[in-house]
Design an enzyme around this catalytic site. Structure first.
Site, short mmCIF file in Angstrom:
data_model
loop_
_atom_site.label_atom_id
_atom_site.label_comp_id
_atom_site.label_asym_id
_atom_site.label_seq_id
_atom_site.Cartn_x
_atom_site.Cartn_y
_atom_site.Cartn_z
N ASN A 1 0.87 -1.17 0.00
CA ASN A 1 0.00 0.00 0.00
C ASN A 1 0.91 1.23 0.00
OD1 ASN A 1 -1.78 2.05 0.57
ND2 ASN A 1 -2.28 1.34 2.65
N LYS B 1 0.09 4.25 -0.20
CA LYS B 1 -0.57 5.41 0.45
C LYS B 1 -0.39 6.67 -0.40
CE LYS B 1 0.11 3.22 4.89
NZ LYS B 1 0.09 3.34 6.33
N HIS C 1 -9.45 0.43 5.03
CA HIS C 1 -8.18 0.67 5.72
C HIS C 1 -8.42 1.56 6.94
CE1 HIS C 1 -4.10 2.04 6.53
NE2 HIS C 1 -3.69 1.01 5.82
N GLU D 1 -6.86 3.95 8.17
CA GLU D 1 -6.69 5.41 7.94
C GLU D 1 -7.96 6.00 7.34
OE1 GLU D 1 -3.01 5.22 5.73
OE2 GLU D 1 -1.99 4.59 7.55
N GLU E 1 -5.27 -5.83 10.29
CA GLU E 1 -4.27 -4.79 10.54
C GLU E 1 -4.56 -4.12 11.88
OE1 GLU E 1 -2.32 -3.35 6.74
OE2 GLU E 1 -4.13 -2.15 6.96
N GLY F 1 2.29 1.62 10.82
CA GLY F 1 3.19 2.76 10.74
C GLY F 1 3.88 3.10 12.05
N SER G 1 3.46 -2.79 10.23
CA SER G 1 4.91 -2.77 10.42
C SER G 1 5.60 -4.07 9.97
CB SER G 1 5.26 -2.44 11.87
OG SER G 1 4.77 -1.15 12.19
C1 PEP Z 1 -0.74 -0.26 6.04
O1 PEP Z 1 -0.87 0.93 5.87
O2 PEP Z 1 -1.59 -1.03 5.55
C2 PEP Z 1 0.40 -0.73 6.81
C3 PEP Z 1 0.38 -1.96 7.24
O3 PEP Z 1 1.41 0.16 7.06
P1 PEP Z 1 2.86 -0.17 7.72
O4 PEP Z 1 3.38 -1.41 7.05
O5 PEP Z 1 3.69 1.04 7.41
O6 PEP Z 1 2.63 -0.38 9.17
#
Ligand code: PEP
Length: 253
Positions: free
Chosen positions: A9, A11, A95, A97, A167, A173, A213
């Protein structure tokens, strides 16, 4: 029986030139990987150009969001139909976010899931609990609600094109990855829930990705867990070398 999926992703990152350059570095780095479904999700404006770069490679294209109507007076929105036209095979929905910053709800995510199923696109359906929900014992209730409401009215047939991404919000993040055991515990719960809502065959066939992460240094342990079928990767998908290492994961024997 479940083909692992590693999805990146991107973003709100990368100009068209940067995105195509990352895509071409990536295709070279994963060219020999035939066992994993590899997907990248650039910003809308880069989709068509990245699609051209990915053509003929083993890397597929996804979008990061969609609007659940095919067309009409919906200023600023992009439909599944147009995303397919731009070369997408998958769309990420729900997601955290988008849930946190853009007021997405289980109901709006559900509309998108239904529209994608009808439009013939694969769905990467994200769910996850906050740290507070985990620490106050609400995690399983929250996940149950997100799955039940988010996938409402999707048929068993339509579930064949849905990939679930677990997630945990506290791991996105933040550099704080769930332990292998934490991921397995939740993935096994989600699979059980899918068996309850659909049937054992659907539950066994649905891929459940972990996101939060994921890095080259922790992917191998996560992928060793029996119910972890892949990863949704944010930060580490922005560097071809790191994302390729994640896609070329090596689970312990
Ligand atoms: C994501 O945004 O789906 C995500 C898992 O981000 P990160 O790997 O940076 O934690």
């Amino acid at each position: 029986m479940r083909t692992p999926m590693i999805a990146g992703n991107w973003k709100l990152h990368k100009t068209i030139a940067e995105a195509t350059s990352l895509a071409s570095e990536l295709t070279a780095a994963v060219a020999s990987n035939q066992n994993v479904e590899i997907v990248v999700a650039p910003v809308y404006t880069a989709l068509s150009k990245v699609a051209e770069t990915l053509a003929g490679s083993n890397v597929k294209l996804a979008a990061q969001n969609c609007y659940p109507e095919p067309q009409g007076a919906f200023t600023g929105e992009v439909s599944p139909l147009l995303l397919k036209d731009a070369g997408c095979e998958y769309v990420i929905i729900g997601h955290s976010e988008r849930r946190q910053l853009f007021a997405e709800t289980d109901e709006s995510v559900n509309k998108k899931a239904l529209a994608l199923a009808e439009g013939g696109l694969g769905t990467i359906f994200c769910i996850g609990e906050t740290l507070e929900e985990r620490e106050t014992g609400k995690m399983f209730d929250v996940l149950r609600q997100q799955v039940t409401a988010g996938l409402k009215n999707l048929t068993t047939e339509q579930m064949k094109t849905v990939v679930v991404a677990y997630e945990p919000v506290w791991a996105i993040g933040t550099g704080k990855v769930a332990t292998d055991e934490q991921a397995q515990e939740v993935h096994s719960f989600i699979r059980g829930l899918l068996a309850e809502l659909y049937d054992a065959q659907t539950a066994a066939a649905t891929r459940i990705l972990y996101g939060g992460s994921v890095k080259p240094g922790n992917v191998d342990g996560l992928m060793t867990q029996p119910d972890v079928d892949g990863a949704l990767v944010g930060g580490a998908s922005l560097k071809a070398e790191d994302f390729a290492r994640i896609a070329n994961f090596e689970p312990a024997a």
